[in-house]
Design an enzyme around this catalytic site. Structure first.
Site, PDB file in Angstrom:
ATOM      1  N   ASP A  34       0.838  -1.209   0.000  1.00  0.00           N
ATOM      2  CA  ASP A  34       0.000   0.000   0.000  1.00  0.00           C
ATOM      3  C   ASP A  34       0.872   1.258   0.000  1.00  0.00           C
ATOM      4  O   ASP A  34       2.004   1.236   0.480  1.00  0.00           O
ATOM      5  CB  ASP A  34      -0.914  -0.027   1.234  1.00  0.00           C
ATOM      6  CG  ASP A  34      -2.086   0.925   1.088  1.00  0.00           C
ATOM      7  OD1 ASP A  34      -2.368   1.382  -0.042  1.00  0.00           O
ATOM      8  OD2 ASP A  34      -2.734   1.218   2.118  1.00  0.00           O
ATOM      9  N   GLY A  37      -0.048   5.510  -4.270  1.00  0.00           N
ATOM     10  CA  GLY A  37      -0.678   6.796  -4.593  1.00  0.00           C
ATOM     11  C   GLY A  37      -0.053   7.928  -3.797  1.00  0.00           C
ATOM     12  O   GLY A  37       0.265   8.995  -4.345  1.00  0.00           O
ATOM     13  N   ASN A  82     -10.798  -2.693  -5.537  1.00  0.00           N
ATOM     14  CA  ASN A  82     -10.047  -1.722  -6.347  1.00  0.00           C
ATOM     15  C   ASN A  82     -10.664  -1.534  -7.737  1.00  0.00           C
ATOM     16  O   ASN A  82     -10.372  -0.545  -8.417  1.00  0.00           O
ATOM     17  CB  ASN A  82      -8.568  -2.126  -6.482  1.00  0.00           C
ATOM     18  CG  ASN A  82      -7.759  -1.976  -5.213  1.00  0.00           C
ATOM     19  OD1 ASN A  82      -6.775  -2.696  -5.002  1.00  0.00           O
ATOM     20  ND2 ASN A  82      -8.125  -1.035  -4.334  1.00  0.00           N
TER      21      ASN A  82
HETATM   22  C1  IPE Z   1      -5.290  -2.767  -0.249  1.00  0.00           C
HETATM   23  O1  IPE Z   1      -5.007  -1.431  -0.415  1.00  0.00           O
HETATM   24  C2  IPE Z   1      -5.254  -3.462  -1.580  1.00  0.00           C
HETATM   25  C3  IPE Z   1      -3.937  -3.585  -2.163  1.00  0.00           C
HETATM   26  C4  IPE Z   1      -2.790  -3.230  -1.614  1.00  0.00           C
HETATM   27  C5  IPE Z   1      -3.907  -4.189  -3.461  1.00  0.00           C
HETATM   28  P1  IPE Z   1      -6.164  -0.347  -0.534  1.00  0.00           P
HETATM   29  O2  IPE Z   1      -5.483   0.971  -0.671  1.00  0.00           O
HETATM   30  O3  IPE Z   1      -7.117  -0.721  -1.600  1.00  0.00           O
HETATM   31  O4  IPE Z   1      -6.900  -0.488   0.876  1.00  0.00           O
HETATM   32  P2  IPE Z   1      -7.784   0.541   1.687  1.00  0.00           P
HETATM   33  O5  IPE Z   1      -8.779   1.105   0.732  1.00  0.00           O
HETATM   34  O6  IPE Z   1      -6.852   1.589   2.207  1.00  0.00           O
HETATM   35  O7  IPE Z   1      -8.385  -0.263   2.787  1.00  0.00           O
HETATM   36  C1  IPE Z   2      -1.556   0.264  -3.348  1.00  0.00           C
HETATM   37  O1  IPE Z   2      -1.334   1.638  -3.389  1.00  0.00           O
HETATM   38  C2  IPE Z   2      -1.748  -0.335  -4.721  1.00  0.00           C
HETATM   39  C3  IPE Z   2      -3.137  -0.678  -5.031  1.00  0.00           C
HETATM   40  C4  IPE Z   2      -4.123  -0.722  -4.189  1.00  0.00           C
HETATM   41  C5  IPE Z   2      -3.416  -1.058  -6.405  1.00  0.00           C
HETATM   42  P1  IPE Z   2      -2.545   2.667  -3.369  1.00  0.00           P
HETATM   43  O2  IPE Z   2      -2.880   3.014  -4.765  1.00  0.00           O
HETATM   44  O3  IPE Z   2      -3.662   2.167  -2.544  1.00  0.00           O
HETATM   45  O4  IPE Z   2      -1.839   3.904  -2.659  1.00  0.00           O
HETATM   46  P2  IPE Z   2      -2.515   4.907  -1.647  1.00  0.00           P
HETATM   47  O5  IPE Z   2      -3.086   4.113  -0.521  1.00  0.00           O
HETATM   48  O6  IPE Z   2      -3.568   5.653  -2.400  1.00  0.00           O
HETATM   49  O7  IPE Z   2      -1.380   5.780  -1.208  1.00  0.00           O
HETATM   50 MG    MG Z   3      -4.119   2.359  -0.559  1.00  0.00          MG
END
Ligand code: IPE
Ligand code: IPE
Ligand code: MG
Length: 259
Positions: A34, A37, A82
């Site tokens: 995680d 982003g 997602n």
């Molecule tokens: C969990 O991350 C899923 C993956 C790392 C693929 P998310 O970013 O989707 O989880 P939440 O929304 O913070 O719970």
């Molecule tokens: C994890 O990073 C990757 C996926 C869930 C695909 P995020 O995209 O959730 O990153 P943040 O949580 O928005 O920083």
């Molecule tokens: Mg995330």
């Protein structure tokens, strides 16, 4: 503690750092990758750039696990939930999976890493499904480590699928409801044959599971770091392993019973 049995010469990892860890190596490590982003945001870049940088961290983690002798690594790459993200981000991620498969194929084979996708692959595009199936087949021989990539994966969805499959077995007269045990559930999960995770790492500081391997993590040790996934490296992995080593896994028993 590295495996001495086979060719590790192709692994591009920081050996000095990994050699500094001399504790027991977990058989199965799961990672909730995680923070891509937020990493992009911190660097003034679009979110998809964070996912691209995350793919480099994936290679580092796969090869670090292989070097240390981890048997199974499960990476949470894309959850069932997602799919609800903005369309351009979902599209960008699907393209990235395709690129990853092409880019990593030869390295995975050279390093004896077998890739398996877990999740509802029927939701993926036809071409990506074919690329995944081909990579699974190409990496199956001579495997020293299994890399499970959770794509379009949700723990609840996986359990619902297992229940449906058991229901079908009952309808077909192959199983009776009163005989269902844990093993029957397990053999109907995507992860059927592999041992449960010993250690689950989540990056970017969130203290939640987000639908990852709900059944399988019953007794996994959890480790959360504030490091964002694209920055996660050998030093952070060794920190996680040291934390893992310091735990006493009691499985419901008392400390005295364990020693
Ligand atoms: C969990 O991350 C899923 C993956 C790392 C693929 P998310 O970013 O989707 O989880 P939440 O929304 O913070 O719970
Ligand atoms: C994890 O990073 C990757 C996926 C869930 C695909 P995020 O995209 O959730 O990153 P943040 O949580 O928005 O920083
Ligand atoms: Mg995330």
């Amino acid at each position: 503690m590295t495996t001495q049995d086979d060719n590790l010469s192709q692994l591009h990892v920081d050996r000095d750092v990994l050699d500094g860890y001399d504790g027991p190596v977990p058989r199965h490590v799961g990672v909730i990758m995680d923070g891509n982003g937020r990493w992009a945001q911190n660097h003034g870049l679009p979110r998809i750039k964070g996912h691209h940088e995350g793919a480099n961290a994936v290679r580092r983690m796969v090869e670090s696990c292989r070097y240390l002798g981890v048997e199974v690594l499960t990476l949470y790459a894309f959850s069932s939930q997602n799919w609800g993200r903005p369309e351009d981000e979902v599209k960008g991620l699907m393209t990235l999976f395709d690129v990853y498969i092409k880019r990593e194929r030869d390295r995975l084979i050279a390093n004896g890493v077998q890739m398996k996708a877990i999740g509802d692959r029927s939701k993926l595009g036809e071409r990506l499904q074919q690329a995944i199936a081909k990579l699974e087949a190409d990496t199956a021989p001579n495997a020293k480590m299994t890399l499970q990539v959770a794509v379009s994966y949700g723990g609840r969805e996986e359990i619902v699928r297992a229940v449906r499959r058991l229901g079908a077995e009952i309808e077909a007269g192959k199983l009776s409801a009163k005989d269902i045990d844990e093993h029957d559930i397990e053999r109907n999960l995507y992860t059927g044959e592999v041992p449960d995770p010993d250690l689950v790492i989540r990056t970017s500081g969130e203290m939640r599971i987000s639908n990852f391997l709900l059944w399988q993590i019953a007794y996994a040790e959890l480790y959360v770091t504030d490091v964002l996934w694209p920055d996660f490296d050998e030093v952070h992995f060794v920190e996680a392993l040291r934390s893992f080593t310091s735990r006493e896994r009691r499985y419901g028993k008392t400390s005295a019973q364990m020693s």
